[in-house]
Design a protein around this motif. Structure first.
Motif, PDB file in Angstrom:
ATOM      1  N   PRO A  61      33.246 -26.544   1.398  1.00 17.97           N
ATOM      2  CA  PRO A  61      33.383 -26.377  -0.057  1.00 17.97           C
ATOM      3  C   PRO A  61      34.489 -25.369  -0.373  1.00 17.97           C
ATOM      4  O   PRO A  61      34.685 -24.407   0.377  1.00 17.97           O
ATOM      5  N   MET A  77      34.019 -22.498  -5.824  1.00 12.66           N
ATOM      6  CA  MET A  77      32.739 -23.049  -6.290  1.00 12.66           C
ATOM      7  C   MET A  77      31.963 -21.964  -7.031  1.00 12.66           C
ATOM      8  O   MET A  77      31.814 -20.856  -6.518  1.00 12.66           O
ATOM      9  N   TRP A 136      27.761 -29.982  -2.885  1.00 10.60           N
ATOM     10  CA  TRP A 136      28.912 -30.354  -2.055  1.00 10.60           C
ATOM     11  C   TRP A 136      28.431 -30.702  -0.644  1.00 10.60           C
ATOM     12  O   TRP A 136      28.798 -31.734  -0.089  1.00 10.60           O
ATOM     13  N   GLY A 175      35.180 -31.701  -6.323  1.00  7.21           N
ATOM     14  CA  GLY A 175      34.853 -30.291  -6.559  1.00  7.21           C
ATOM     15  C   GLY A 175      34.383 -30.066  -7.994  1.00  7.21           C
ATOM     16  O   GLY A 175      33.429 -29.321  -8.242  1.00  7.21           O
ATOM     17  N   ALA A 202      30.832 -28.582  -9.146  1.00  6.72           N
ATOM     18  CA  ALA A 202      30.797 -27.395 -10.007  1.00  6.72           C
ATOM     19  C   ALA A 202      30.020 -27.685 -11.289  1.00  6.72           C
ATOM     20  O   ALA A 202      29.218 -26.858 -11.743  1.00  6.72           O
TER      21      ALA A 202
END
Length: 137
Positions: free
Chosen positions: A38, A42, A51, A73, A77
């Motif tokens: 990741p 994050m 993730w 991503g 998030a």
């Protein structure tokens, strides 16, 4: 609509697909071969957990590309932020939920979108009922 366009699927079944008029495949990005770590940005542990949960699934199915890592991503998030809001007893705004839904659809993570997303580098199966190239006596 006097003369609607015949869907490609019907042209394939009837054997009338013409290479000069057939839809060209889109640009294909190479898939990620190993599960990436990741990113550092994050926002929280929920995002990192998502993730680590989804990345192996997407890599195994050749659905995660280098070009798609940013969007993936963002998906994780946003998931982390939604979980934080729900855990705090708050409701997220509709635009956040809609954006999350759009992102999971883009990666084929809903039952409906699974049939629409194709793995990178896979050729569509040929039509076994096509008469093209066969001679009939």
């Amino acid at each position: 609509m006097a003369n609607p366009k015949k869907p490609r699927a019907l042209k394939v079944v009837s054997g009338t697909v013409q290479p000069s008029r057939d839809e060209k495949p889109s640009v294909e990005m190479p898939p990620v071969s190993d599960v990436p770590e990741p990113p550092d940005w994050m926002p929280n542990a929920h995002a990192i957990k998502e993730w680590n949960r989804l990345a192996p699934i997407l890599v195994a199915n050749k659905l995660l590309t280098e070009a798609g890592l940013g969007a993936f991503g963002q998906l994780c998030a946003l998931h982390g932020k939604l979980v934080q809001l729900w855990a705090a007893g708050e409701a997220p705004v509709a635009s956040m939920v809609a954006q999350y839904r759009n992102l999971i659809n883009d990666f084929g993570l809903t039952p409906v979108s699974q049939g629409k997303v194709k793995p990178v580098g896979e050729e569509p199966a040929g039509n076994k009922f096509s008469q093209r190239g066969r001679r009939t006596a």
